[in-house]
Design a protein around this motif. Structure first.
Motif, short mmCIF file in Angstrom:
data_model
loop_
_atom_site.label_atom_id
_atom_site.label_comp_id
_atom_site.label_asym_id
_atom_site.label_seq_id
_atom_site.Cartn_x
_atom_site.Cartn_y
_atom_site.Cartn_z
N GLU A 154 0.83 -1.21 0.00
CA GLU A 154 0.00 0.00 0.00
C GLU A 154 0.87 1.26 0.00
OE1 GLU A 154 -2.73 -0.25 3.29
OE2 GLU A 154 -3.83 -1.91 2.38
N THR A 156 3.92 1.55 -1.11
CA THR A 156 4.56 1.63 -2.43
C THR A 156 3.57 2.20 -3.45
OG1 THR A 156 5.93 -0.26 -1.85
CG2 THR A 156 5.80 0.33 -4.19
N GLN A 157 2.33 1.74 -3.39
CA GLN A 157 1.31 2.22 -4.34
C GLN A 157 1.03 3.71 -4.12
OE1 GLN A 157 -1.95 -0.49 -3.68
NE2 GLN A 157 -1.18 -1.97 -5.16
N GLU A 158 0.99 4.13 -2.85
CA GLU A 158 0.76 5.55 -2.56
C GLU A 158 1.91 6.40 -3.08
OE1 GLU A 158 0.07 5.91 1.66
OE2 GLU A 158 -1.85 4.87 1.54
N GLU A 160 3.92 5.73 -5.51
CA GLU A 160 3.88 5.74 -6.98
C GLU A 160 2.78 6.64 -7.48
OE1 GLU A 160 3.53 1.65 -8.18
OE2 GLU A 160 5.62 1.20 -7.71
N ALA A 161 1.70 6.75 -6.73
CA ALA A 161 0.57 7.59 -7.13
C ALA A 161 0.93 9.07 -7.01
CB ALA A 161 -0.65 7.26 -6.28
#
Length: 162
Positions: A154, A156-158, A160-161
């Motif tokens: 999560e 990492t996804q944030e 990247e976002a």
């Protein structure tokens, strides 16, 4: 399970009468559920007993004398084997019955189990509980690791976002 004791109510032999009294008295003292079946007055009982005593247990003349003891249809033995079991504190095993808790026979069975397995039944239970607790801890650790991995994903996804 009903214990069947085949007796002769009108035996002329004092020895047979004493043996019958010994068996019946001991079963009553132990509060064992049993049925007395008379072979002197009942031909069916006499024939059933004679047919169901194993050949190797019959005397030379082929006619077994009372008392003869059965557990339902299963042959337990005659007076001599009963007496031996009584002397060895093994009457319940002789009769094919579980010994009551706290009896000498139950204690002997427990000791035999300890010797055979190397520990007490309580120790076996303790081992089982410890093993279950260990497995539960492992599962909790695996669950924590999965949760940490999810958090990392999560994060990492944030990142990247952004």
């Amino acid at each position: 399970m009903v214990i069947k004791v085949f007796l002769a109510s009108s035996s002329g032999s004092t020895a047979i009468k004493k043996k019958q009294q010994d068996v019946v008295g001991f079963l009553e003292a132990l509060k064992v559920d049993y049925t007395q079946l008379d072979i002197a007055c009942n031909e069916e009982n006499r024939m059933w007993m004679r047919e169901n005593v194993p050949e190797e247990k019959k005397p030379a003349n082929g006619i077994p004398l009372p008392p003869q003891i059965f557990n339902e249809e299963g042959y337990c033995g005659d007076y001599d084997t009963f007496f031996d079991a009584k002397e060895d504190n093994a009457v319940y095993a002789f009769l094919g019955l579980p010994p009551p808790p706290g009896s000498k026979e139950a204690e002997q069975a427990d000791k035999a189990n300890i010797v055979e397995n190397g520990n007490h039944a309580e120790e076996n239970l303790d081992d089982s509980i410890a093993q279950a607790e260990e497995e539960e801890e492992q599962e909790e650790e695996e669950l924590r690791q999965l949760e940490e991995e999810e958090e990392d994903v999560e994060e990492t996804q944030e990142e990247e976002a952004e």
